[in-house]
Design an enzyme around this catalytic site. Structure first.
Site, mmCIF file in Angstrom:
data_model
loop_
_atom_site.group_PDB
_atom_site.id
_atom_site.type_symbol
_atom_site.label_atom_id
_atom_site.label_comp_id
_atom_site.label_asym_id
_atom_site.label_seq_id
_atom_site.Cartn_x
_atom_site.Cartn_y
_atom_site.Cartn_z
ATOM 1 C CB CYS A 81 -0.985 -0.191 1.323
ATOM 2 S SG CYS A 81 -2.420 1.183 0.885
ATOM 3 C CG HIS A 170 -3.767 -3.766 2.603
ATOM 4 N ND1 HIS A 170 -3.067 -3.337 3.535
ATOM 5 C CD2 HIS A 170 -4.418 -2.623 2.168
ATOM 6 C CE1 HIS A 170 -3.118 -2.069 3.741
ATOM 7 N NE2 HIS A 170 -3.909 -1.566 2.844
ATOM 8 C CD GLU A 172 -1.909 -6.777 4.765
ATOM 9 O OE1 GLU A 172 -1.515 -6.937 3.437
ATOM 10 O OE2 GLU A 172 -2.051 -5.617 5.101
#
Lengths: 195, 253
Positions: A81, A170, A172
């Site tokens: 990001c 993202h 994750e």
């Protein structure tokens, strides 16, 4: 076991990144010590917040030099990001602030006719990734490979070159698709950096 | 293209999932970690966890719950309920939340959202608005403290100022419709949509896919539901199949 070091700039939320790499079986450490980053096997530069504040946070501890050194040595680096944006040359979010300049691109805001911030899942290639951003780069710079998403026009979803992966989304938080992308980065960047 | 999100909501009290009607009559509905994993497997795009605990012990149990859910969750997690200070919010983020929703405290301390967004970035800050039909003026007013306090603040005006106050998203709950399964308050949603450019999550009253289609047509970016998922009437993936057939872009997983 892969040892992943996550840079703690004091402004990024690192809990989700830690949890994700732990699920992937990595040994995870969060650090605000540039020496630990210099010696790490894998390094993650996460980031939320403003471009200018992000650069100040990197510079105040000397992370900026360590990241550039590692990049020049071809060592594994993941930017997430704002972490992608800080690798670029500049951002209209913080005029006059120079980025790390590893990616020859400037960061700009989404056009005003689309929902900003972009919060949610957008298509990337064969999957979907979770985004939370108001700024992005518009095209893949020379020397990098990657994929695009669309939000009021094409923008860069992720870039890769050698052992570096930089994601605007993202990974994750992008479910099984995101985890597969990270597993392939761990594997590929290790191979590349040993060459 | 950005897809429309489906967000199951877990109400948490002292580390357990509970469900009530109009924020009252809570009944036990299970283990939050198990439910979070189930919703993730069922195609949820994000989870919202609202801490409805009224006690200090309940509050610290909520942080443990956030940590435990974060370990298993690979989709975004928004946590809200009783967030009263920057410190409380950053505790939630450190425990593993990706976003924090602020409701009552934002009304009582209007600079809280600004302070929070300067600390953690506006993309982590959700203005949670509980709105009820006003008995004193035309429109809706913000209610706080689980609906016990009618503030007199115009909910649409409140939404209009969300961005400048530091929020990156709005979670809009109809207090009148919450838990009733009578559908989202479409008039309220449309009025808020016209007032703000921020992403809006519609909440309160969902019973079936038609309610969600109406909400998306009125400009919602995401729809939240609790009862229909708790009671296993449907799953996010089942809803997404129906939404896709009706031309609404959703993430297929």
């Amino acid at each position: 076991m892969n040892r992943v070091v996550i840079i703690d700039t004091g402004i990024a939320n690192t809990a989700s990144v830690c949890a994700c790499f732990t699920r992937l079986g990595c040994d995870v450490m969060v650090t605000d010590d540039p020496a630990a980053v210099r010696d790490a096997e894998f390094v993650v530069l996460p980031g939320v917040g403003r471009f200018g504040a992000g650069m100040r946070a990197l510079q105040s501890r000397g992370f900026d030099r360590v990241i550039v050194e590692r990049y020049e040595q071809g060592l594994p680096l993941l930017g997430i990001c704002l972490g992608l944006q800080l690798l670029c040359t500049s951002s209209t979010e913080s005029e006059g602030v120079a980025g790390l300049g590893l990616i020859d691109a400037s960061v700009t805001e989404f056009p005003c006719e689309v929902r900003t911030p972009q919060h949610g899942w957008n298509r990337v290639g064969d999957g979907y990734a979770y985004y939370s951003n108001s700024y992005r780069i518009e095209s893949i710079p020379a020397g990098w490979s990657g994929e695009l998403s669309d939000h009021g026009g094409p923008f860069v979803a992720y870039l890769q070159r050698g052992a570096t992966l930089a994601c605007q989304f993202h990974p994750e938080l992008s479910g099984a698709w995101g985890e597969r992308l990270l597993v392939s980065w761990l594997k590929r960047s290790q191979e590349v950096s040993r060459c | 293209m950005l897809t429309q999100r489906i967000i199951p909501c877990l109400d948490i009290d002292c580390g357990r999932v509970v469900k009530g009607v109009k924020f009252a009559n809570l009944r036990d509905a299970g283990d939050p970690v198990e439910q979070a994993m189930q919703y993730q497997a069922d195609g949820a795009d994000e989870l919202v966890m609202l801490d409805v605990s009224a006690t200090v012990d309940g509050r610290s149990a909520a942080l443990d719950t956030v940590r435990a859910v974060r370990r298993v969750l690979s989709i975004p997690l928004c946590v809200g309920g009783g967030v009263r200070s920057v410190e409380h919010a950053t505790d939630m983020l450190r425990a593993g939340a990706d976003k924090v929703g602020v409701n009552s405290a934002a009304v009582e301390n209007p600079t809280l959202l600004r302070e929070l967004s300067e600390e953690v970035g506006s993309q982590c800050v959700v203005l949670s608005i509980d709105a009820a039909r006003s008995t004193t003026f035309e429109g809706w007013e913000v209610v706080t403290r689980s609906g016990q306090n009618r503030t007199g603040v115009d909910a649409v005006d409140w939404a209009r100022h969300a961005r400048s106050m530091g929020a990156g998203e709005i979670l809009l709950t109809s207090f009148d419709n919450d838990g009733t399964r009578s559908g989202y308050d479409i008039e309220l949603l449309s009025a808020v949509r016209r007032a703000t450019p921020l992403p809006v999550i519609a909440s309160g009253g969902a019973n079936h896919v038609e309610h969600m289609i109406s909400a998306f047509h009125c400009g919602a970016d995401a729809v939240l539901a609790a009862s229909i998922f708790h009671d296993r009437d449907t799953t996010p993936n089942q809803l997404k199949q129906q939404l896709a057939q009706r031309g609404i872009e959703v993430r297929q997983s």
